[in-house]
Design an enzyme around this catalytic site. Structure first.
Site, PDB file in Angstrom:
ATOM      1  N   CYS A 134       0.824  -1.207   0.000  1.00 15.94           N
ATOM      2  CA  CYS A 134       0.000   0.000   0.000  1.00 15.94           C
ATOM      3  C   CYS A 134       0.870   1.274   0.000  1.00 15.94           C
ATOM      4  CB  CYS A 134      -0.971  -0.065   1.162  1.00 15.94           C
ATOM      5  SG  CYS A 134      -2.486   0.812   0.817  1.00 15.94           S
ATOM      6  N   HIS A 187      -3.231  -5.376   1.942  1.00 16.68           N
ATOM      7  CA  HIS A 187      -2.561  -5.523   3.247  1.00 16.68           C
ATOM      8  C   HIS A 187      -2.493  -6.976   3.691  1.00 16.68           C
ATOM      9  CE1 HIS A 187      -2.172  -1.283   4.517  1.00 16.68           C
ATOM     10  NE2 HIS A 187      -3.148  -1.099   3.648  1.00 16.68           N
ATOM     11  N   GLU A 241      -0.661  -8.301   5.838  1.00 20.48           N
ATOM     12  CA  GLU A 241      -0.374  -8.412   7.282  1.00 20.48           C
ATOM     13  C   GLU A 241      -1.651  -8.441   8.118  1.00 20.48           C
ATOM     14  OE1 GLU A 241      -0.169  -5.825   5.463  1.00 20.48           O
ATOM     15  OE2 GLU A 241      -0.809  -4.039   6.555  1.00 20.48           O
TER      16      GLU A 241
HETATM   17  N1  GLN Z   1      -3.683   6.322   1.086  1.00 17.63           N
HETATM   18  C1  GLN Z   1      -2.412   6.041   1.652  1.00 17.63           C
HETATM   19  C2  GLN Z   1      -1.310   6.838   0.973  1.00 17.63           C
HETATM   20  O1  GLN Z   1      -1.542   7.496   0.017  1.00 17.63           O
HETATM   21  C3  GLN Z   1      -2.080   4.582   1.565  1.00 17.63           C
HETATM   22  C4  GLN Z   1      -3.074   3.804   2.373  1.00 17.63           C
HETATM   23  C5  GLN Z   1      -2.504   2.582   3.040  1.00 17.63           C
HETATM   24  O2  GLN Z   1      -1.282   2.398   3.115  1.00 17.63           O
HETATM   25  N2  GLN Z   1      -3.379   1.773   3.560  1.00 17.63           N
HETATM   26  O3  GLN Z   1      -0.199   6.799   1.398  1.00 17.63           O
END
Ligand code: GLN
Length: 198
Positions: free
Chosen positions: A84, A179, A181
């Site tokens: 992410c 995610h 994890e």
């Molecule tokens: N929206 C977050 C970002 O732009 C990422 C979201 C996340 O890591 N769950 O960094």
């Protein structure tokens, strides 16, 4: 074996637990360390960049002099996985980013990403994913996820959702928009550990 989790911000402890569990599943003896400063990169076999807030993480990396050392760590061939926000930081281009230099991505995997592309926090969702190399579906948990809009020709797609790439790999660098994890399933972390050369 010592594996690090970048611990400036984000869901660090969940990754530490998932990596420890993956080590047990694989029968590897080793430790997981939290990386906050450059010396903690020394002696690591792999580094994981967690989810969180990519802007904050990028600024903290610069502030603590970690940007270049992390890039060097990956360029030396050590496995690096970003989930992410971590995937955003590893990318070669953030298409929605017009802001300051300090949030420039590391350019360690040839992908273009769009941040928050699925909407706001309330638009987070879970979908089972078919991941290359795993024998059954993996729970894909997407939280304010970025979208991988383009991948380079040397980038391998490991999972898609509605024909969009959500897990990709280029040599020693892997990027996921979900995610693992939080899935209660350590198989993606095990895949990552398997990238470490003996
Ligand atoms: N929206 C977050 C970002 O732009 C990422 C979201 C996340 O890591 N769950 O960094």
């Amino acid at each position: 074996m010592k594996v690090g989790v970048l611990a400036l911000q984000g869901d660090v402890s969940e990754h530490v637990s998932a990596l420890a569990s993956a080590m047990r599943s694989l029968g590897i003896s080793g430790s997981v360390v939290e990386v906050r400063r450059q010396p903690q990169l020394e002696g690591l076999s792999a580094l994981l960049m967690p989810g969180g807030e990519s802007t904050t993480m990028a600024k903290q990396m610069l502030r603590f002099g970690l940007t270049e050392p992390i890039a060097e760590f990956a360029k030396s061939g050590n496995p690096v996985m970003g989930t992410c926000a971590g995937a955003i930081l590893l990318s070669s281009k953030i298409v929605d980013r017009k802001g300051p230099e300090e949030v420039r991505p590391l350019g360690l995997i040839d992908i273009s990403v769009r941040r928050n592309a699925f909407g706001r926090q309330v638009d987070s969702f879970e979908k089972p994913l078919t991941v290359k190399g795993l024998d059954s579906d993996f729970p894909g948990i997407f939280i304010r996820a970025p979208r991988i809009e383009k991948i380079g020709k040397h980038v391998e797609s490991l999972a898609t959702l509605n024909e969009e790439h959500v897990m990709v790999r280029e040599n020693n660098v892997m990027a996921l928009t979900f995610h693992p994890e939080l899935a209660g399933d350590d198989r993606v972390h095990s895949m990552f550990l398997s990238m470490i050369k003996p």
